[in-house]
Design an enzyme around this catalytic site. Structure first.
Site: not given
Length: 308
Positions: A223, A271
């Site tokens: 993350r 992502h």
């Protein structure tokens, strides 16, 4: 059973059509439509709406559409509401593919060669066998273990680290803070697959990088807030790290003037390492709903005390 879906609308429509064929007893509503809020038992979302207890008084389940649930503010949710992350083969396979691509690219010095291409330099560098390349994976959940299985099959010298003890075939595993330094010292290519928690926020920093072998490389697929970006840039400038593959950032997307965009030693992707695949994801979701209806344990339910 009444369900509200609050995420990417086109995917919601695809899942709605699939459920109409395979589970006509399920009433699927795409946000902002909810049907009768008092009838809603499950919410499927990336970010849930505010004030869930007042909005959906009979809500029994909250599903994440992604592999993690750290985007949820658990403190704002009813304490007894089960939170379930997405566990489906498409997500796992996507991560295995991305981590394999990244590790192979770093192992064979591809960022360096691509930079040379832009400079019109024809210069070969020594390549070593995979068996002599030490790859360490932080995070030994389903995704981490699946990625390690592929890396072991390719012949890499693989190690793993997690908060609590784990066993992975063909992998030397370390765990806990006391064993982190030994794991890092062994990791020439470090792969971060940790969930975002208060413990892992900012973990990829100057102190951690200094414990890696000089000239190590990083694959960041955890993350964004786990990475101290300035510390990474300094580690690359000093040569402590030689390259990085980064799929998650904070914020997303990065601003136009961010140094990651043009850094010669950084590969940046938006992502996309692991993406939910429509048919396998909705089939997995339906199986979990049926397990709930049968009173069986759910796949992917997070431990609220740990956040993952």
């Amino acid at each position: 059973m009444h369900i509200v879906y609050k995420s990417e609308p086109e995917r919601g429509r695809i899942w709605q059509r699939w459920l109409a064929e395979h589970a006509p007893d399920i009433q699927w509503h795409i946000w902002p439509e909810t049907g009768d809020p008092a009838m809603v038992e499950a919410l499927v979302a990336w970010l849930p709406p505010a004030d869930i207890p007042a909005r959906f008084p009979r809500l029994k389940l909250l599903f994440s559409v992604g592999a993690g649930a750290d985007q949820f503010d658990l403190h704002a949710l009813p304490p007894d509401l089960p939170v379930i992350r997405m566990v489906e083969p498409g997500l796992t396979q996507g991560m295995v593919e991305y981590v394999t691509f990244a590790v192979l690219g770093l192992h064979r010095d591809m960022p360096r060669y691509f930079h040379q291409q832009r400079q019109q330099q024809w210069l070969a560098h020594r390549a070593i066998p995979a068996a002599q390349r030490r790859v360490g994976v932080m995070g030994l959940g389903e995704l981490g273990q699946a990625a390690l299985g592929q890396l072991v099959a390719l012949g890499f010298d693989c190690t793993g680290w997690s908060r609590t003890p784990r066993h992975c075939p063909g992998v030397r595993c370390w765990h806990g803070d006391d064993q982190l330094a030994a794991f890092l010292a062994h990791s020439e290519i470090l792969v971060c697959l940790l969930p975002l928690t208060e413990t892992t926020r900012g973990l990829l920093n100057r102190t951690l990088f200094s414990q890696l072998p000089p000239g190590a490389a990083l694959v960041q697929v955890g993350r964004g807030p786990q990475l101290a970006e300035d510390d990474l840039l300094q580690a690359l400038a000093s040569g402590q790290l030689r390259a990085a593959v980064i799929d998650v950032t904070d914020p997303e997307p990065l601003p136009p003037n961010h140094p990651f965009w043009h850094h010669p030693a950084i590969w940046l992707t938006p992502h996309i390492a692991s993406q939910t695949q429509n048919e396998s994801a909705i089939a997995a979701l339906l199986e979990n709903l049926r397990r709930y209806q049968r009173g069986e344990p759910l796949h992917g339910e997070i431990d609220r005390s740990r956040g993952y």
